[in-house]
Design a protein around this motif. Structure first.
Motif, mmCIF file in Angstrom:
data_model
loop_
_atom_site.group_PDB
_atom_site.id
_atom_site.type_symbol
_atom_site.label_atom_id
_atom_site.label_comp_id
_atom_site.label_asym_id
_atom_site.label_seq_id
_atom_site.Cartn_x
_atom_site.Cartn_y
_atom_site.Cartn_z
ATOM 1 N N LYS A 136 11.422 67.622 0.953
ATOM 2 C CA LYS A 136 12.877 67.709 1.139
ATOM 3 C C LYS A 136 13.596 66.732 0.226
ATOM 4 O O LYS A 136 14.707 66.988 -0.231
ATOM 5 C CB LYS A 136 13.223 67.364 2.594
ATOM 6 N N LYS A 137 12.955 65.616 -0.033
ATOM 7 C CA LYS A 137 13.617 64.575 -0.836
ATOM 8 C C LYS A 137 13.274 64.687 -2.318
ATOM 9 O O LYS A 137 13.534 63.769 -3.087
ATOM 10 C CB LYS A 137 13.263 63.207 -0.270
ATOM 11 N N GLY A 138 12.670 65.831 -2.694
ATOM 12 C CA GLY A 138 12.526 66.105 -4.128
ATOM 13 C C GLY A 138 11.121 66.011 -4.688
ATOM 14 O O GLY A 138 10.917 66.246 -5.880
ATOM 15 N N ALA A 139 10.123 65.697 -3.854
ATOM 16 C CA ALA A 139 8.757 65.588 -4.382
ATOM 17 C C ALA A 139 8.198 66.972 -4.718
ATOM 18 O O ALA A 139 8.443 67.942 -3.994
ATOM 19 C CB ALA A 139 7.856 64.906 -3.362
ATOM 20 N N HIS B 113 9.737 54.811 -1.028
ATOM 21 C CA HIS B 113 8.827 54.023 -1.867
ATOM 22 C C HIS B 113 8.072 54.896 -2.864
ATOM 23 O O HIS B 113 7.936 54.563 -4.033
ATOM 24 C CB HIS B 113 7.820 53.269 -0.999
ATOM 25 N N VAL B 114 7.595 56.045 -2.356
ATOM 26 C CA VAL B 114 6.714 56.878 -3.165
ATOM 27 C C VAL B 114 7.465 57.513 -4.332
ATOM 28 O O VAL B 114 6.959 57.560 -5.459
ATOM 29 C CB VAL B 114 6.078 57.967 -2.259
ATOM 30 N N LEU B 115 8.689 57.995 -4.071
ATOM 31 C CA LEU B 115 9.425 58.708 -5.119
ATOM 32 C C LEU B 115 9.869 57.786 -6.258
ATOM 33 O O LEU B 115 10.224 58.259 -7.336
ATOM 34 C CB LEU B 115 10.621 59.463 -4.503
ATOM 35 N N ARG C 254 5.074 48.949 12.738
ATOM 36 C CA ARG C 254 5.548 50.222 13.291
ATOM 37 C C ARG C 254 6.853 50.626 12.630
ATOM 38 O O ARG C 254 7.763 49.809 12.544
ATOM 39 C CB ARG C 254 5.783 50.075 14.805
ATOM 40 N N GLY C 255 6.904 51.845 12.153
ATOM 41 C CA GLY C 255 8.139 52.325 11.527
ATOM 42 C C GLY C 255 8.105 52.248 10.009
ATOM 43 O O GLY C 255 8.940 52.852 9.344
ATOM 44 N N THR C 256 7.132 51.528 9.445
ATOM 45 C CA THR C 256 7.111 51.422 7.973
ATOM 46 C C THR C 256 6.852 52.794 7.333
ATOM 47 O O THR C 256 7.260 53.029 6.198
ATOM 48 C CB THR C 256 6.046 50.422 7.467
ATOM 49 N N ALA C 257 6.195 53.708 8.080
ATOM 50 C CA ALA C 257 5.920 55.046 7.513
ATOM 51 C C ALA C 257 7.209 55.828 7.269
ATOM 52 O O ALA C 257 7.238 56.735 6.438
ATOM 53 C CB ALA C 257 4.989 55.834 8.442
ATOM 54 N N ASP C 258 8.293 55.474 7.990
ATOM 55 C CA ASP C 258 9.570 56.190 7.793
ATOM 56 C C ASP C 258 10.082 56.029 6.364
ATOM 57 O O ASP C 258 10.833 56.862 5.875
ATOM 58 C CB ASP C 258 10.642 55.655 8.763
ATOM 59 N N ALA C 259 9.691 54.946 5.728
ATOM 60 C CA ALA C 259 10.213 54.669 4.381
ATOM 61 C C ALA C 259 9.281 55.167 3.273
ATOM 62 O O ALA C 259 9.472 54.830 2.104
ATOM 63 C CB ALA C 259 10.446 53.169 4.237
ATOM 64 N N ILE D 55 5.403 64.024 7.222
ATOM 65 C CA ILE D 55 5.601 63.151 6.060
ATOM 66 C C ILE D 55 5.634 63.989 4.782
ATOM 67 O O ILE D 55 6.481 63.794 3.909
ATOM 68 C CB ILE D 55 4.496 62.069 6.005
ATOM 69 N N ALA D 56 4.734 64.984 4.698
ATOM 70 C CA ALA D 56 4.687 65.846 3.504
ATOM 71 C C ALA D 56 5.985 66.651 3.379
ATOM 72 O O ALA D 56 6.555 66.771 2.287
ATOM 73 C CB ALA D 56 3.480 66.777 3.589
ATOM 74 N N LEU D 57 6.465 67.195 4.511
ATOM 75 C CA LEU D 57 7.721 67.966 4.488
ATOM 76 C C LEU D 57 8.886 67.099 4.048
ATOM 77 O O LEU D 57 9.728 67.507 3.231
ATOM 78 C CB LEU D 57 8.010 68.502 5.901
ATOM 79 N N ASP D 58 8.918 65.899 4.609
ATOM 80 C CA ASP D 58 9.997 64.964 4.287
ATOM 81 C C ASP D 58 9.987 64.632 2.786
ATOM 82 O O ASP D 58 11.039 64.592 2.137
ATOM 83 C CB ASP D 58 9.792 63.695 5.135
ATOM 84 N N LEU D 59 8.786 64.428 2.247
ATOM 85 C CA LEU D 59 8.666 64.136 0.809
ATOM 86 C C LEU D 59 9.234 65.296 -0.010
ATOM 87 O O LEU D 59 9.988 65.087 -0.972
ATOM 88 C CB LEU D 59 7.192 63.919 0.442
#
Ligand SMILES: [Fe+2]
Length: 385
Positions: free
Chosen positions: A53-56, A25-27, A16-21, A47-51
């Motif tokens: 926001k972080k430059g994806a 990991h992906v970038l 639980r919580g590993t999805a937060d990271a 998750i898509a929005l967060d990606l």
């Protein structure tokens, strides 16, 4: 001790919580990403929005049911046009398989049919796949842990695999919270797929000490979790089922499956029935048939005794009934539409022939006859007959 090999994804994160990271990991694989996702889980939007926001820089495609040849071709083109550096697959087994096929084929100059088993040439990939991050939102197929993608070939009414040793995900992130509050029917049928995928490798003719060590506790854990989730939502049971599903992928990739999946693959190719629903209804009848045939042949019944013990520990009142009673304890109603299919004799003959020749059937603990397989199908349609 016997000799064996063992393969898994490059890295696996569970909990639980590993999805937060996920972005972190992906970038690491690049900014230009092909996101292959299912529609139904709202958290995937976040998750898509967060990606982003972080430059994806995302190209997003939606998996629509189990991937077909034409869908794979379209998604591979989308990934090539986007110049994707990595593939992120988030969803059920269909989304992960579609993402896996895309990651495998985007860097190659070859065609899907060059590599598909059975209906294609079955050749190895011509290039190293793109990095693939697989994130399941259902607990069922274990696709995040395997090296094959199941593809429907509507023209041949078949489901076949695109398979290569290099197709294991680079990273699997299994966060059970993504499965919370999945509908009961989806939970039960996909959960019983996962349970089947730890039982079949345990009974498989290709079982090895390492898959046994994984499967034995997972069988109990999976049955218990499904029994709990039939009654009510429970985060601990969600965790357990996500774990069992993950283990089931490892087990089937390393020890193979059996007759349930031999039949489920063929039935799934001819109908639009959910894989989990087919497996759930075939499990009891197939276990019963394998047990009977092993007993008649004077084979070792130890593993069936272990299964009996686990089932009666988990289900009070199950006692020492035949494996057929499994359909009752899970309140299964048979497979809708399978009776229509079975009414067509020529079609059933073809289905049985294809199932007996499937790759999963080769790992079945005993050699089944056409009549045995026919009887299993009949039991799955009408469990009390
Ligand atoms: Fe399965």
């Amino acid at each position: 001790m016997m000799s064996f090999g063992f393969s898994t994804p490059g890295k696996t994160l569970f909990g639980r919580g590993t999805a937060d990271a996920i972005p972190e990991h992906v970038l690491g694989f690049g900014q230009r990403l092909l996101l292959v996702r299912g529609r139904s889980v709202a958290r995937v939007d976040d998750i898509a929005l967060d990606l982003q926001k972080k430059g994806a820089v995302l190209e997003t495609v939606f998996a629509e049911g189990e991937p077909t040849v034409s869908q794979v071709i379209q998604v591979v083109k989308a990934g090539r046009d986007h110049r994707a550096q990595a593939v992120v697959a988030i969803g059920g087994g269909s989304a992960i398989d579609l993402g896996k096929a895309a990651a495998a084929l985007i860097p190659s100059g070859s065609d899907l049919m060059d590599h598909l088993e059975v209906v294609g040439a079955g050749l190895p990939l011509t290039a190293q796949p793109l990095p693939l991050v697989a994130i399941p939102t259902t607990a069922g197929t274990g696709a995040e842990m395997t090296k094959n993608a199941v593809i429907s070939v509507p023209d041949a009414a078949l489901k076949v695999s695109l398979r290569d040793d290099r197709m294991y995900p680079t990273l699997a992130i299994v966060d059970p919270s993504l499965t919370d509050h999945a509908p009961r029917e989806v939970t039960v049928s996909s959960g019983l797929d996962a349970v089947t995928q730890v039982i079949e490798p345990y009974l498989s003719s290709r079982a090895n000490p390492l898959t046994d060590a994984l499967c034995q506790p997972a069988i109990r854990m999976g049955l218990q979790a499904v029994a709990t989730l039939i009654r009510h939502e429970d985060p601990d049971a969600r965790d357990a089922l996500a774990y069992v599903s993950m283990i089931s992928g490892v087990a089937l990739a390393n020890a193979g499956l059996g007759a349930v999946h031999g039949l489920a693959g063929v039935i799934g190719g001819q109908t639009n029935l959910a894989h989990g629903l087919i497996c759930a209804n075939l499990l009891g009848p197939t276990l019963d048939m394998n047990f009977q045939r092993t007993a008649t042949a004077g084979g070792n019944l130890e593993r069936y005794s272990f299964l009996r013990q686990v089932i009666s520990d988990v289900f009070d009142g199950w006692g020492d009934q035949s494996f057929l009673a499994l359909s009752d304890v899970f309140e299964l109603q048979g497979v809708p539409g399978l009776d229509d299919l079975l009414a067509d004799n020529a079609r059933v003959d073809g289905l049985i022939h294809d199932a007996l020749n499937s790759s999963s059937m080769k790992a079945n603990p005993v050699q089944l006859t056409e009549e045995d397989v026919r009887a299993i199908l009949q039991m799955a349609v009408c469990p009390t007959a």
